[in-house]
Design an enzyme around this catalytic site. Structure first.
Site, short mmCIF file in Angstrom:
data_model
loop_
_atom_site.label_atom_id
_atom_site.label_comp_id
_atom_site.label_asym_id
_atom_site.label_seq_id
_atom_site.Cartn_x
_atom_site.Cartn_y
_atom_site.Cartn_z
N HIS A 261 70.55 -31.17 5.37
CA HIS A 261 70.79 -29.57 4.84
C HIS A 261 69.25 -29.09 5.24
CE1 HIS A 261 74.63 -30.15 3.23
NE2 HIS A 261 74.11 -31.26 2.67
N GLU A 391 75.32 -41.35 1.58
CA GLU A 391 75.59 -40.36 0.40
C GLU A 391 74.85 -41.36 -0.94
OE1 GLU A 391 76.43 -37.53 0.29
OE2 GLU A 391 77.70 -37.15 1.91
#
Length: 426
Positions: A261, A391
Site C-alpha cells: 500500500h 500477511e
C-alpha cells in the site's frame, strides 16, 4: 366430491414421490474408509457428533449436500457423514501403510485442505499410519483424532505407491522450460489438462509412468507432465531459480522488499486507526536495516508514504534479477475473531522461499500460523523471481490489531523474516 378427489390424487402423488425417493436412496450406499468416523447432526464440521461408525461400516444414503452424505442410522434417525472419509469420497489405499515424516513443522489439519484448521504438527522422523488419501492429503490418526497431512511430506519404505503400477523413480524436480506446458490429469496426450506450466517453475517428481513424470502441483494436487518437454536436471533451470553454486548466506544477495500500500492507498487499519501502509513501512525499514548489515543489497519498492502501482512492484524484482522478493502486508476480515499469520506464493519456484520464511514465523511468533498457501496476488503472480507475500496479523482483530503495532512485535517479526531468508539461502 371434486375436492375429495383432488385430495386423494395429491395423497397418492406424495406416496409415490416418497416411495421413489426411498427406492433411489436404497440404491446408493457408502462405506466408511477411516477408523471411528464421526456422524454429525448437520453437514458441517462444527455440528454436534451424534454417533460414530467403524471402518468398512456401510450406510444407506438419503441425500448429498455440500460434499456430505445424509445417512440412515441403524437405531433410527439420520445423520451426516463427510464425503472425504467414505470409500467413494477419497482414494482408499486398502491396508494401512506406515510412513515417515520427511520435514519439520508439518501441519496436521482437521480436513484435507490447506484452509482447514491446524490441530498440531509433526516433525522429521515421526511415523504415521496412512489409512486413506484424498485431494493430495493423507488421512492419519493424530492424538486419537481423525486428521490429515500433505502427502508430499510422507516417505514410505521401499518407495510408495507401487500398488498403482508406478515405477520407483521419484525425487528431484521437473523444470518447465517452455510456456504453456500442459500438466495433465493422467499419463497420456489425450488426458485432460489440469493447468499449464510456465518457464522457471519446478514441480516435485513423485513417480513415473512410462515417459511421463508424476508431479505435485503447488496446490497439492497430483498431475502428469511429458518427460520430453521438461528437464529434471537442476542445472537447466531458468534464471528464476537461484544458481546451484551461489554462495550461501545473505551477503551479496539482492533482496527486494515491498511495503504494501502507500500514498492514497492506506490498506486496512486497526481499531485505533493506524493504517496498514504505516505498519508495512515500519516492518520493511526494520528488516532493511538487518539485511543491509548482513551484506545484502536491499531494494525498496517504496521508501516513503507514496503510491506505487503493482506492475512497478513486481518489475523491481524482475529487472534487478532479485534473489528474493518479500511483500509485507497486514490482514483484515469481517469476522473480528479472525487471526494469524499467512505466507503466500504463486509459482512453484516461489514455494521454497515462502516455506522457509513461514517455518521461522511459525516457530518464533505467538500468533496463530495459517500456513504456506497459494495466492493469486499480482506482485507474486507477475514475478519471475522467488517471491512471497506475507500477511503478518489481522488488524481487524481487536487484540491482534493492537499487538502487531508494538515495538516488541515489530522487532520480533522483522527478525523472523530475516532468519527465514537466511535459512532459505543456506
Amino acid at each position: 366430491m371434486i375436492k375429495k378427489s383432488i385430495f386423494c390424487l395429491v395423497s397418492l402423488l406424495i406416496v409415490f414421490l416418497l416411495t421413489n425417493h426411498i427406492t433411489t436412496a436404497a440404491a446408493s450406499t457408502i462405506q466408511i474408509a477411516v477408523h471411528k468416523a464421526n456422524i454429525r447432526s448437520e453437514p458441517i464440521n462444527t455440528a454436534s457428533v451424534i454417533a460414530q461408525a467403524d471402518r468398512n461400516e456401510k450406510f444407506q444414503v438419503l441425500q448429498e449436500k455440500f460434499g456430505w452424505y445424509e445417512v440412515q442410522l441403524p437405531g433410527g434417525g439420520t445423520g451426516w457423514i463427510a464425503g472425504y472419509i467414505v470409500g467413494n469420497g477419497g482414494q482408499n489405499i486398502g491396508d494401512a501403510k506406515l510412513g515417515t515424516i520427511s520435514a519439520n513443522h508439518v501441519h496436521v489439519r482437521n480436513n484435507p485442505s490447506l484452509s482447514a484448521n491446524i490441530i498440531g504438527k509433526l516433525h522429521t522422523g515421526d511415523q504415521v499410519t496412512v489409512i486413506n488419501e484424498s485431494n493430495g492429503f493423507a488421512n492419519i490418526t493424530y492424538r486419537n483424532q481423525n486428521a490429515w497431512i500433505s502427502q508430499q511430506y510422507i516417505r514410505y519404505s521401499g518407495e510408495a505407491k507401487a500398488d498403482k503400477g508406478e515405477s520407483s523413480r521419484a525425487g528431484g524436480f521437473a523444470y518447465i522450460s517452455t510456456d504453456q506446458t500442459n500438466l495433465r490429469a493422467s499419463a497420456g496426450t489425450s488426458a485432460p489438462v489440469i493447468t499449464k506450466g510456465s518457464p522457471g517453475e519446478r514441480y516435485p517428481i513423485i513417480g513415473q509412468e512410462g515417459d511421463w513424470y508424476k508431479i505435485t502441483l503447488a496446490s497439492g494436487r497430483e498431475a502428469y507432465v511429458a518427460s520430453w518437454v521438461v528437464s529434471s536436471n537442476k542445472n537447466t533451470a531458468s534464471k528464476a531459480m537461484p544458481a546451484e553454486n551461489a554462495a550461501a548466506g545473505l551477503s551479496g544477495k539482492t533482496i527486494v522488499l515491498d511495503a504494501g500500500h502507500g500514498g492514497y492507498d492506506p490498506g486496512t487499519a486497526n481499531g485505533a486507526g493506524i493504517p496498514e501502509k504505516q505498519l508495512t513501512m515500519q516492518t520493511t525499514k526494520r528488516l532493511q536495516q538487518k539485511l543491509s548489515a548482513a551484506g545484502a543489497n536491499v531494494i525498496l519498492t517504496r521508501s516513503e508514504d507514496q503510491y506505487v502501482n503493482l506492475d512497478s512492484r513486481a518489475s523491481a524484482a524482475n529487472s534487478n534479477n532479485a534473489d528474493a522478493f518479500i511483500s509485507i502486508h497486514y490482514d483484515s476480515s469481517t469476522k473480528p475473531d479472525a487471526n494469524g499469520v499467512t505466507t503466500y506464493y504463486h509459482h512453484g519456484y516461489q514455494y521454497d522461499l515462502a516455506s522457509n520464511v513461514n517455518q521461522v514465523l511459525d516457530s518464533s511468533l505467538s500468533l496463530n500460523n495459517r500456513g504456506t498457501r497459494f495466492g493469486d496476488y499480482h506482485v507474486i503472480r507477475e514475478n519471475s523471481r522467488p517471491a512471497a507475500l506475507l500477511e503478518l496479523g489481522y488488524l481487524s482483530n481487536p487484540h491482534e490489531g493492537q499487538y502487531v503495532t508494538t515495538d516488541s512485535y515489530q522487532e520480533l517479526v522483522s527478525n523472523s523474516i530475516y532468519n527465514g531468508l537466511e535459512s532459505y539461502f543456506k
